[in-house]
Design an enzyme around this catalytic site. Structure first.
Site, PDB file in Angstrom:
ATOM      1  N   HIS A 221       0.913  -1.205   0.163  1.00  0.00           N
ATOM      2  CA  HIS A 221       0.186   0.256   0.288  1.00  0.00           C
ATOM      3  C   HIS A 221       0.762   1.377  -0.193  1.00  0.00           C
ATOM      4  O   HIS A 221       1.687   1.172   1.227  1.00  0.00           O
ATOM      5  CB  HIS A 221      -0.926  -0.020   1.142  1.00  0.00           C
ATOM      6  CG  HIS A 221      -1.593   1.354   1.343  1.00  0.00           C
ATOM      7  ND1 HIS A 221      -2.719   0.884   0.958  1.00  0.00           N
ATOM      8  CD2 HIS A 221      -1.881   2.551   1.915  1.00  0.00           C
ATOM      9  CE1 HIS A 221      -3.532   2.166   0.585  1.00  0.00           C
ATOM     10  NE2 HIS A 221      -2.894   3.333   1.307  1.00  0.00           N
ATOM     11  N   CYS A 222       0.618   2.188  -1.293  1.00  0.00           N
ATOM     12  CA  CYS A 222       1.752   2.952  -1.509  1.00  0.00           C
ATOM     13  C   CYS A 222       0.738   4.430  -0.911  1.00  0.00           C
ATOM     14  O   CYS A 222      -0.441   4.741  -1.404  1.00  0.00           O
ATOM     15  CB  CYS A 222       1.918   3.219  -2.609  1.00  0.00           C
ATOM     16  SG  CYS A 222       3.061   4.883  -3.082  1.00  0.00           S
ATOM     17  N   VAL A 223       1.417   5.177   0.158  1.00  0.00           N
ATOM     18  CA  VAL A 223       0.432   6.064   0.549  1.00  0.00           C
ATOM     19  C   VAL A 223       0.329   7.542  -0.089  1.00  0.00           C
ATOM     20  O   VAL A 223      -0.029   8.247   0.114  1.00  0.00           O
ATOM     21  CB  VAL A 223       0.613   6.924   2.470  1.00  0.00           C
ATOM     22  CG1 VAL A 223       1.016   5.663   3.503  1.00  0.00           C
ATOM     23  CG2 VAL A 223       2.441   7.568   2.074  1.00  0.00           C
ATOM     24  N   ASN A 226      -2.179   6.819  -2.131  1.00  0.00           N
ATOM     25  CA  ASN A 226      -3.431   6.483  -1.658  1.00  0.00           C
ATOM     26  C   ASN A 226      -3.783   5.966  -1.830  1.00  0.00           C
ATOM     27  O   ASN A 226      -5.010   4.992  -2.390  1.00  0.00           O
ATOM     28  CB  ASN A 226      -4.034   7.864  -1.452  1.00  0.00           C
ATOM     29  CG  ASN A 226      -5.043   7.712  -0.309  1.00  0.00           C
ATOM     30  OD1 ASN A 226      -5.299   6.869   0.734  1.00  0.00           O
ATOM     31  ND2 ASN A 226      -6.325   8.408  -0.735  1.00  0.00           N
TER      32      ASN A 226
END
Length: 386
Positions: A221-223, A226
């Site tokens: 999951h890449c912040v 998003n």
């Protein structure tokens, strides 16, 4: 002949003369009264500090990567948490935990906005400081405009990475996705249900606690976008990362070429300075960089920032390309290093079984692995036929 009996300079010297005249018009640090560049100037304290800071960041990143493969990182975090819990008031601790939970454990656009703000600031500084100077020094327009072209491509794939469905597993596609990848019975055993979604988990899938969904071929999951990175948007994320690294590197190269052109056209490398003992010395590279920092502080600071960014992004890009070439995901690589799984054969009634080590069974050659990322539909149909 020119007025006063002076001979006219050769025509081939005109471009260099124009560049020298334009370089003289650029802002410069004032030399001392004796014609030297600087008098009694200290030896590049800021460069030493910058190199020390860069080495500290790189060593820290390497230590985090090494410690993450063991329990050392968790022990350090746990110990640091216990120390800070004795110092920081409880109300402040709750506020910090709530903030961290919001930033890293819920879907929000904080890092997306921060990403766009930082990118906008860097390109504004590049346009304001470097673009005009490079045009004055007759730089090729292709070199100067290359970062803008990379920016446009980067924003397109940034948007695609952010809005594309990464491969959400639902009741409708559950049976189809169960047939795509083979179960290795080590990291991905058969007939396992997600305790949250109550769906059968296909091989290489994982439930994302941030997005609250199971993702097919889950990577991470890449912040910054998003969104999860999975089977359907991994290609967009890889190109986004590639263009982001290339744009930072291109900006660093253009900035470096500009400073080198200023030094060459202005003959700064031929200047002398007076040291603390009163002796005339030829300017060296350290003092030359300090002079450029005093003359173009914002450009040198921007150069240092994009160079560090290029190194960090380049390292991450190499890691992502390695995973793509070997048909691994970040989740599988992270779990594979510590994947000593004890499989007890209860059906056979054996008291114990040999510990099994996770092995990558999904790699089928470089081109096949890359085709699975960039042409996921064709790869999945091919797997179904076989």
């Amino acid at each position: 002949m020119l007025a006063g009996g002076m001979s006219e300079p050769p025509a081939e010297n005109y471009p260099r003369q124009r560049q020298r005249e334009r370089a003289q018009d650029l802002p410069r640090a004032r030399p001392d009264g004796r014609g030297s560049v600087l008098t009694g100037c200290p030896r590049m304290d800021f460069l030493v500090l910058f190199l020390f800071y860069l080495a500290l960041v790189l060593v820290g990143g390497a230590m985090i990567c090494v410690c993450s493969s063991t329990n050392c990182l968790k022990d350090l975090v746990r110990g640091g948490t216990q120390i800070f819990s004795c110092i920081i008031p409880e109300c402040l601790q709750r506020a910090m935990l709530s903030l961290l939970h919001y930033l890293f454990h819920t879907r929000n656009y904080t890092f997306v906005v921060l990403h766009l703000i930082l990118q906008g600031m860097v390109y504004t500084e590049y346009t304001w400081e470097i673009f005009g100077y490079c045009r004055d020094l007759d730089f090729s327009l292709c070199y100067v405009l290359l970062p803008y072209l990379l920016l446009i491509v980067n924003l397109v794939f940034f948007t695609l990475s952010s809005v594309t469905d990464p491969g959400t597993i639902t009741k409708a596609n559950e049976s189809l996705l169960l047939q795509v990848y083979e179960f290795d019975e080590v990291m991905f055993p058969k007939n396992v249900r997600c305790s949250t979604c109550n769906l059968r988990k296909p091989a290489r899938s994982k439930h994302c606690s941030v997005c609250d969904r199971c993702v097919h071929r889950f990577d991470h999951h890449c912040v910054w976008v998003n969104n999860c990175i999975g089977a359907w948007n991994a290609r967009y994320f890889l190109i986004y990362l590639l263009t982001l690294t290339a744009s930072a590197a291109a900006m660093a190269v253009v900035s470096t070429l500009f400073l080198v052109r200023v030094v060459v056209v202005s003959d700064l490398y031929l200047e002398t300075y007076v040291d603390d003992l009163g002796h005339s010395q030829v300017i060296d590279i350290f003092l030359l960089v300090q002079y450029l920092f005093l003359t173009f502080p914002r450009i040198v600071f921007l150069l240092g920032f994009v160079m560090m960014l290029s190194i960090l992004l380049g390292g991450f890009l190499c890691f992502a390309l390695y995973l793509a070439a070997t048909n691994q995901t970040t989740n599988e690589w992270y779990r594979g290093d510590r994947a000593w799984y004890q499989r007890c054969s209860q059906v056979a009634g054996a008291p114990s079984a040999e510990p099994q080590v996770y092995r990558n069974i999904h790699s089928h050659g470089l081109w096949s692995n890359l085709g699975e990322i960039f042409l996921p539909d064709a790869a999945h149909h091919e797997k179904k036929r076989t």
